[in-house]
Motif scaffolding. Structure first.
Motif, PDB file in Angstrom:
ATOM      1  N   GLU A  72     -51.668  70.496 -85.505  1.00 43.16           N
ATOM      2  CA  GLU A  72     -51.075  70.397 -84.231  1.00 43.16           C
ATOM      3  C   GLU A  72     -49.660  69.518 -84.161  1.00 43.16           C
ATOM      4  O   GLU A  72     -48.955  69.816 -83.267  1.00 43.16           O
ATOM      5  N   ALA A  73     -49.944  68.459 -84.967  1.00 39.71           N
ATOM      6  CA  ALA A  73     -48.450  67.683 -85.214  1.00 39.71           C
ATOM      7  C   ALA A  73     -47.485  68.688 -85.494  1.00 39.71           C
ATOM      8  O   ALA A  73     -46.274  68.530 -84.826  1.00 39.71           O
ATOM      9  N   PHE A  74     -47.676  69.357 -86.539  1.00 39.15           N
ATOM     10  CA  PHE A  74     -46.748  70.435 -86.906  1.00 39.15           C
ATOM     11  C   PHE A  74     -46.337  71.528 -86.064  1.00 39.15           C
ATOM     12  O   PHE A  74     -45.006  71.496 -85.759  1.00 39.15           O
ATOM     13  N   ASN A  75     -47.323  71.879 -85.364  1.00 34.63           N
ATOM     14  CA  ASN A  75     -46.967  72.816 -84.089  1.00 34.63           C
ATOM     15  C   ASN A  75     -46.008  72.245 -83.147  1.00 34.63           C
ATOM     16  O   ASN A  75     -45.113  72.777 -82.724  1.00 34.63           O
ATOM     17  N   GLN A  76     -46.364  70.904 -82.687  1.00 34.22           N
ATOM     18  CA  GLN A  76     -45.489  70.399 -81.753  1.00 34.22           C
ATOM     19  C   GLN A  76     -44.130  70.166 -82.208  1.00 34.22           C
ATOM     20  O   GLN A  76     -43.260  70.448 -81.520  1.00 34.22           O
ATOM     21  N   ALA A  77     -43.965  69.625 -83.468  1.00 36.60           N
ATOM     22  CA  ALA A  77     -42.846  69.167 -84.043  1.00 36.60           C
ATOM     23  C   ALA A  77     -41.760  70.258 -84.139  1.00 36.60           C
ATOM     24  O   ALA A  77     -40.507  70.467 -83.921  1.00 36.60           O
ATOM     25  N   LEU A  78     -42.311  71.502 -84.942  1.00 35.74           N
ATOM     26  CA  LEU A  78     -41.666  72.556 -85.070  1.00 35.74           C
ATOM     27  C   LEU A  78     -41.371  73.531 -83.684  1.00 35.74           C
ATOM     28  O   LEU A  78     -40.033  73.975 -83.478  1.00 35.74           O
ATOM     29  N   THR A  79     -42.248  73.302 -82.651  1.00 32.83           N
ATOM     30  CA  THR A  79     -41.882  73.987 -81.473  1.00 32.83           C
ATOM     31  C   THR A  79     -40.398  73.135 -80.903  1.00 32.83           C
ATOM     32  O   THR A  79     -39.717  73.814 -80.242  1.00 32.83           O
ATOM     33  N   SER A  80     -40.673  71.921 -80.885  1.00 37.44           N
ATOM     34  CA  SER A  80     -39.497  71.272 -80.429  1.00 37.44           C
ATOM     35  C   SER A  80     -38.438  71.466 -80.876  1.00 37.44           C
ATOM     36  O   SER A  80     -37.142  71.560 -80.555  1.00 37.44           O
ATOM     37  N   LEU A  81     -38.260  71.619 -82.523  1.00 37.23           N
ATOM     38  CA  LEU A  81     -37.152  71.788 -83.401  1.00 37.23           C
ATOM     39  C   LEU A  81     -36.489  73.052 -82.795  1.00 37.23           C
ATOM     40  O   LEU A  81     -35.296  73.184 -82.633  1.00 37.23           O
ATOM     41  N   LEU A  82     -37.194  74.137 -82.368  1.00 39.45           N
ATOM     42  CA  LEU A  82     -36.773  75.197 -81.927  1.00 39.45           C
ATOM     43  C   LEU A  82     -36.134  75.444 -80.497  1.00 39.45           C
ATOM     44  O   LEU A  82     -35.279  76.118 -80.462  1.00 39.45           O
ATOM     45  N   LEU A  83     -36.877  74.722 -79.731  1.00 41.44           N
ATOM     46  CA  LEU A  83     -36.714  75.184 -78.165  1.00 41.44           C
ATOM     47  C   LEU A  83     -36.362  73.800 -77.622  1.00 41.44           C
ATOM     48  O   LEU A  83     -36.209  73.803 -76.267  1.00 41.44           O
ATOM     49  N   SER A  84     -35.817  72.801 -78.379  1.00 42.16           N
ATOM     50  CA  SER A  84     -35.274  71.500 -77.839  1.00 42.16           C
ATOM     51  C   SER A  84     -34.400  71.770 -76.629  1.00 42.16           C
ATOM     52  O   SER A  84     -33.407  72.531 -76.923  1.00 42.16           O
ATOM     53  N   ALA A 288     -47.582  72.357 -94.101  1.00 44.62           N
ATOM     54  CA  ALA A 288     -47.377  71.710 -92.612  1.00 44.62           C
ATOM     55  C   ALA A 288     -47.492  70.172 -92.327  1.00 44.62           C
ATOM     56  O   ALA A 288     -46.772  69.623 -91.711  1.00 44.62           O
ATOM     57  N   ALA A 289     -48.570  69.827 -93.220  1.00 46.00           N
ATOM     58  CA  ALA A 289     -48.514  68.290 -93.319  1.00 46.00           C
ATOM     59  C   ALA A 289     -47.435  67.665 -93.805  1.00 46.00           C
ATOM     60  O   ALA A 289     -46.821  66.769 -93.210  1.00 46.00           O
ATOM     61  N   ILE A 290     -46.730  68.138 -94.698  1.00 44.37           N
ATOM     62  CA  ILE A 290     -45.274  67.675 -95.028  1.00 44.37           C
ATOM     63  C   ILE A 290     -44.240  67.753 -94.203  1.00 44.37           C
ATOM     64  O   ILE A 290     -43.772  66.628 -93.784  1.00 44.37           O
ATOM     65  N   VAL A 291     -44.068  68.883 -93.397  1.00 44.09           N
ATOM     66  CA  VAL A 291     -43.050  69.034 -92.219  1.00 44.09           C
ATOM     67  C   VAL A 291     -43.646  68.061 -91.137  1.00 44.09           C
ATOM     68  O   VAL A 291     -42.534  67.456 -90.502  1.00 44.09           O
ATOM     69  N   ALA A 292     -44.527  67.763 -90.812  1.00 44.92           N
ATOM     70  CA  ALA A 292     -45.290  67.218 -89.660  1.00 44.92           C
ATOM     71  C   ALA A 292     -44.736  65.732 -90.146  1.00 44.92           C
ATOM     72  O   ALA A 292     -44.099  64.682 -89.223  1.00 44.92           O
ATOM     73  N   ARG A 293     -44.972  65.092 -91.313  1.00 44.69           N
ATOM     74  CA  ARG A 293     -44.641  63.769 -91.847  1.00 44.69           C
ATOM     75  C   ARG A 293     -42.972  63.491 -91.724  1.00 44.69           C
ATOM     76  O   ARG A 293     -42.494  62.720 -90.933  1.00 44.69           O
ATOM     77  N   VAL A 294     -42.219  64.738 -92.095  1.00 38.56           N
ATOM     78  CA  VAL A 294     -40.729  64.456 -92.194  1.00 38.56           C
ATOM     79  C   VAL A 294     -40.028  64.436 -90.688  1.00 38.56           C
ATOM     80  O   VAL A 294     -39.502  63.779 -90.178  1.00 38.56           O
ATOM     81  N   LEU A 295     -40.808  65.326 -89.714  1.00 37.33           N
ATOM     82  CA  LEU A 295     -40.297  65.579 -88.384  1.00 37.33           C
ATOM     83  C   LEU A 295     -40.764  64.340 -87.598  1.00 37.33           C
ATOM     84  O   LEU A 295     -40.162  64.164 -86.396  1.00 37.33           O
ATOM     85  N   ASN A 296     -41.656  63.699 -87.799  1.00 38.12           N
ATOM     86  CA  ASN A 296     -42.297  62.397 -86.945  1.00 38.12           C
ATOM     87  C   ASN A 296     -41.813  61.205 -87.414  1.00 38.12           C
ATOM     88  O   ASN A 296     -42.231  60.095 -87.446  1.00 38.12           O
TER      89      ASN A 296
END
Ligand SMILES: Cc1ncc(COP(=O)(O)O)c(C=O)c1O
Length: 394
Positions: A72-84, A288-296
């Motif tokens: 879910e941390a990935f889901n939130q971070a990626l959604t923000s990246l797209l829809l910021s 997804a764990a990697i992307v969540a790490r990077v974006l947080n």
């Protein structure tokens, strides 16, 4: 049981990769499969991705299941990246999927469940897997005019004329940026016109954004999508971390639903989880764990953005170098389209015969339909490409 099966059709892109691998020529050139390659011809692990993976390896204390919606941390971070910056962020619900391919399938299944009989409109031509995935969901697929082979640009008048005919039973599948296979994107004015028509006519746009950051940067590539998200009550989005995080084999992507309210979007998410349960149950975690790490993490995010910008700028440079090399060698500007295209690919208009000659006589591998992966080219191979193209009469 299996003796009665027909021989399966080969995947045109994956079989090209095998033929390339088995070609013994030293100077062969692969312009087929859609991966980014650096100047040394490698598809490296991005430094921010490697650092995040190392931290996860050190700190992760369990490999227990995560959940049907993935990380879910990935889901939130990626959604923000797209829809910021868009209010639609508050009406969006997301599941992590195995790549954008998994997202296309989950969203296609959702459409088939919510609106049996819906027609999905894809561009002519479109990503090779759009039609098979939508048909596998039981949906009828139709094409809208898109690419003008003469100008190598989008025939926006023809496209919009078709979109003007769509109604509430229709879903319009759009490439968010870096159109695959053509490299030709729609203009800002067309995004606005599509929003106007969707508002008036009630069709549902479905944006596939597999290359955010590869065309005009992270923000520029999301501009059309964000406009639709601001204007419309409902929207579907498939996205991928294969290219912009270089996580191809980790199968990392997301399916996002924007609803009229958060409750509606959550209901759609619940159905996608139910469909995922009966398909693969849970998506793989590592990417997804990697992307969540990077974006947080601010410093990892900055490092990743810098690396991604470097890749994007290099693709633009390669495109310009191709144009210059073609102008010098052919004394004509008929290859200038390479510089007006965005992202990894360009459709070149080569015939099947020319493609066969490229492969047999020059060891240059191009996908049927004439798609070339510019982002797979290294600077030192530009002359080889130009020479081979002109030799087959391109
Ligand atoms: C337009 C488009 N959508 C989806 C995908 C699938 O991406 P993934 O590797 O994340 O499944 C691709 C990959 O080539 C693509 O070009």
């Amino acid at each position: 049981m299996f003796e009665q099966l027909d021989p399966p059709a080969e995947d045109p892109i994956l079989s090209l990769t095998v033929a390339y691998r088995d070609d013994p020529r030293d100077d062969k050139l692969d312009l087929g499969i859609g991966v980014y390659r650096n100047a040394a011809g490698a598809t490296p692990v991005m430094a921010a991705v490697r650092e995040a993976a190392l931290r996860i390896a050190e700190e992760q204390d369990s490999k227990s299941y995560v959940g049907l919606a993935g990380n879910e941390a990935f889901n939130q971070a990626l959604t923000s990246l797209l829809l910021s910056g868009t209010p639609a962020l508050d009406r969006a619900a997301t599941i992590q999927t195995p790549g954008a391919s998994g997202a296309l399938r989950m969203l296609g299944e959702l459409i088939a469940y919510a609106r049996p009989g819906a027609r999905v409109w894809i561009s002519r031509p479109s990503y090779v897997n759009h039609q098979p995935v939508m048909e596998a969901c039981g949906l009828e697929v139709r094409e809208y005019p898109y690419f003008d082979p003469d100008s190598k640009r989008v025939d926006e008048a023809a496209m919009l004329a078709q979109v003007a005919e769509l109604g509430p039973e229709d879903v319009l599948l759009l490439h968010g940026c870096c159109h695959n296979p053509t490299g030709a994107d729609i203009s800002w004015e067309s995004w606005q016109a599509i929003a106007d028509m969707a508002e008036r006519q009630g069709f549902l746009p479905f944006v596939d954004l597999a290359y955010q950051g590869f065309g005009d940067g992270l923000e520029g590539d999301a501009r059309g999508l964000r406009h639709l998200a601001e204007r419309l009550p409902e929207l579907l989005i498939a996205t991928s971390c294969s290219k912009n995080f270089g996580l191809y084999r980790e199968r990392t992507g997301a399916a996002i639903v924007i609803g009229e309210s958060l409750a509606h979007a959550q209901r759609a998410k619940g159905h996608m989880q139910r469909i995922a349960r009966a398909t693969y149950t849970m998506p793989p975690d590592h990417g997804a764990a990697i992307v969540a790490r990077v974006l947080n993490d601010d410093s990892l995010t900055q490092q990743w953005r810098d690396e991604l910008d470097g890749m994007q700028q290099r693709i633009v440079r390669l495109r310009q170098q191709l144009v210059t090399a073609f102008r010098d060698a052919s004394d004509s500007d008929r290859f200038d389209y390479f510089a007006s295209h965005r992202g990894m690919f360009s459709v070149t208009g080569l015939s099947n015969e020319q493609i066969a000659h490229l492969r047999q006589d020059h060891g240059v591998y191009v996908v049927g339909g004439g798609r070339v992966n510019v982002a797979g080219l290294s600077e030192s191979r530009i002359d080889k490409l130009v020479e081979a193209f002109l030799a087959v009469g391109a």
